[in-house]
Design a protein around this motif. Sequence first.
Motif, PDB file in Angstrom:
ATOM      1  N   THR A 169      -8.166  -1.358   5.663  1.00  0.00           N
ATOM      2  CA  THR A 169      -7.873  -2.266   4.555  1.00  0.00           C
ATOM      3  C   THR A 169      -8.099  -3.718   4.964  1.00  0.00           C
ATOM      4  O   THR A 169      -8.725  -4.503   4.251  1.00  0.00           O
ATOM      5  CB  THR A 169      -6.412  -2.082   4.104  1.00  0.00           C
ATOM      6  OG1 THR A 169      -6.182  -0.699   3.871  1.00  0.00           O
ATOM      7  CG2 THR A 169      -6.130  -2.867   2.845  1.00  0.00           C
ATOM      8  N   LEU A 203       0.823  -1.212   0.000  1.00  0.00           N
ATOM      9  CA  LEU A 203       0.000   0.000   0.000  1.00  0.00           C
ATOM     10  C   LEU A 203       0.857   1.263   0.000  1.00  0.00           C
ATOM     11  O   LEU A 203       1.957   1.279   0.548  1.00  0.00           O
ATOM     12  CB  LEU A 203      -0.841   0.053   1.279  1.00  0.00           C
ATOM     13  CG  LEU A 203      -2.033  -0.867   1.451  1.00  0.00           C
ATOM     14  CD1 LEU A 203      -2.604  -0.646   2.843  1.00  0.00           C
ATOM     15  CD2 LEU A 203      -3.076  -0.569   0.411  1.00  0.00           C
ATOM     16  N   GLN A 246      -9.463  -0.090  -2.903  1.00  0.00           N
ATOM     17  CA  GLN A 246      -8.880   1.247  -2.719  1.00  0.00           C
ATOM     18  C   GLN A 246      -9.930   2.247  -2.262  1.00  0.00           C
ATOM     19  O   GLN A 246      -9.720   3.006  -1.317  1.00  0.00           O
ATOM     20  CB  GLN A 246      -8.245   1.733  -4.028  1.00  0.00           C
ATOM     21  CG  GLN A 246      -6.989   0.968  -4.379  1.00  0.00           C
ATOM     22  CD  GLN A 246      -6.358   1.407  -5.689  1.00  0.00           C
ATOM     23  OE1 GLN A 246      -5.228   1.084  -5.972  1.00  0.00           O
ATOM     24  NE2 GLN A 246      -7.102   2.144  -6.500  1.00  0.00           N
ATOM     25  N   ALA A 261     -11.338   1.362   1.290  1.00  0.00           N
ATOM     26  CA  ALA A 261     -10.339   1.592   2.335  1.00  0.00           C
ATOM     27  C   ALA A 261     -10.176   3.091   2.555  1.00  0.00           C
ATOM     28  O   ALA A 261     -10.085   3.553   3.701  1.00  0.00           O
ATOM     29  CB  ALA A 261      -9.006   0.958   1.939  1.00  0.00           C
TER      30      ALA A 261
END
Lengths: 286, 277
Positions: B116, B85, B137, B140
């Motif tokens: 996440t 990440l 994405q 999160a």
Amino acid sequence: MNRSLLTIISFLAAFSCIYTVDAREVAVVTFFGKPVDTVMEPGLKLRAPWPLHEVVRFDKRTQLLAVDPAEVLTRDKKNLVVETFVLWRVSDPERFLEAVGTPETAKIQLSDLVISRIAAALGGREFSDLMTDKGTKEPMLPADMLPGIAAIGSQRLGIEILDVQLRHIGLPLQNEQSIYERMRAERSRIAKAYRSEGEERAQSIRAEADRKAAEILAGADKEAMGIRARADGAAAKIYANAYNEDPDFYLFMRKLQTAETLLDKESVLVVDADGPLFDALTGGMK
Amino acid sequence: MIAKSLLAGLCAFLAVTCTVFVNSGDAGVVYRFGAIDRTLDAGLGFKAPWPIERHITVDVSEVRRAEPGKVRMLTGDTNLVDIDLVVQYAVADPVAYQVGLADAEPTLVAIVLSATKNIIATMGVDALLTTGRTQLQQEAEAAAQAMLDRHNTGLRIDAVEVREVTPPPAVVDAFNDVSSARGDRETLALSAEAYTSKRLPEVRGEANLLIEKAKTHAAQRSARTSGEVARFQSLLEAKQQSPAATRAQLWIETAQAVGSRVDVHAIRDRTEISISD
């Protein structure tokens, strides 16, 4: 001389009575070590000069406590390694000073408290409740866990606990191995399925091609036979018409024709010397 | 004289300590006796002299990057994946940023990882490795931002970027085999289709040949038939005029044609008589 010294001393004394508290701090004023006042708001403050009053300051911003990884058990006896973090801040500086003293001590005390609560919370849940691929699920930690921890934090430690969350959930190393085994088995099943699907599709495509080919050939065969049959039929009709005009002569002519066609260079023709072919020659001058 | 220079010195001191120059993209936070009093926008600003007021500059335009590194996470279907990440974030509120978090970046990272992990725990490994990355994405980012806002951190997440989702090294070959199997499936079908596109034109050619042969046969047949019948017709005409002569002529012509070509033996009473040598 004496007067000016006195002036300087009184200036210094006045100055040491003034202090500021920053917006990022809270403070406790102690009198010979005993807390007498708590300062929660920033700004200009007054106090008795040292050594009577002392000011102890604490950071009042939100602090991150990363608890060390800990192994816990779910209700169905699955081992998990959880990493927890806590957001906290000093809410009661006087109690914090007495019960904890320094942020380092706070971390130790908080860690123990949080780990035991997390272990209890996860111990009440099935592993399958924590993990799902169906899209939605309950929060991993029950909603009533935080208030319980927060109450202890504020009563015993002078700390406001803002949040307790799992930063990471993992498996002990030996359990990872068994997950890998399962993942490999699952992948090999999927790979096999893809390949046999491909073979099946290829086979059906080939079979269809062969069927189409056979159809085309059969169709062509049929058409060719039809063409031949029509041609032969037409010829037979024409011959029959000719025959009907004069059967005797027709047969005579066809026989001659056939004989001529059948006999080639390799043929041997044996004839009666007195037959029609040679009788003119062998019969003498009759 | 001394008073004058003292005055000049005081003026200079005030000029320096009372003016603040805030760069564009920054914000100045002014503390008066420790309490936050106001913020200064970019440009020239003023404040009371030290020790009454002081200011801290906060960069509010810079996009900051936090990289938690590669993390192994459990998926909803109890597989393990390695996630890499990158979080891009900025200071949205300089005052909240000043008083909000003691350790801004580590806290942000913990919050993003937690969000996440929660989302990955609801997703299957196949979705994660293929189409689910955008969803991961976005969700999160939203979840982490909500938590940052709840704790009044003054931080704004610009992007949670999932740089890489991979199976752990221990099982990566098994996953690669699945993709090559998917390729094999296509290859097998393609080669079968190639067989089709070769086989069918061939067969059509064969079929045409069969039909053409039949047509040739028909044409030959018809030509021969009409030739023969035409001959018969003209001979028939001749025969009608002089039957015996025509028959004799035909017979002799044929006998000559055959006789000159084949080996002829004349016999009498089962004995061959020699005509030539």
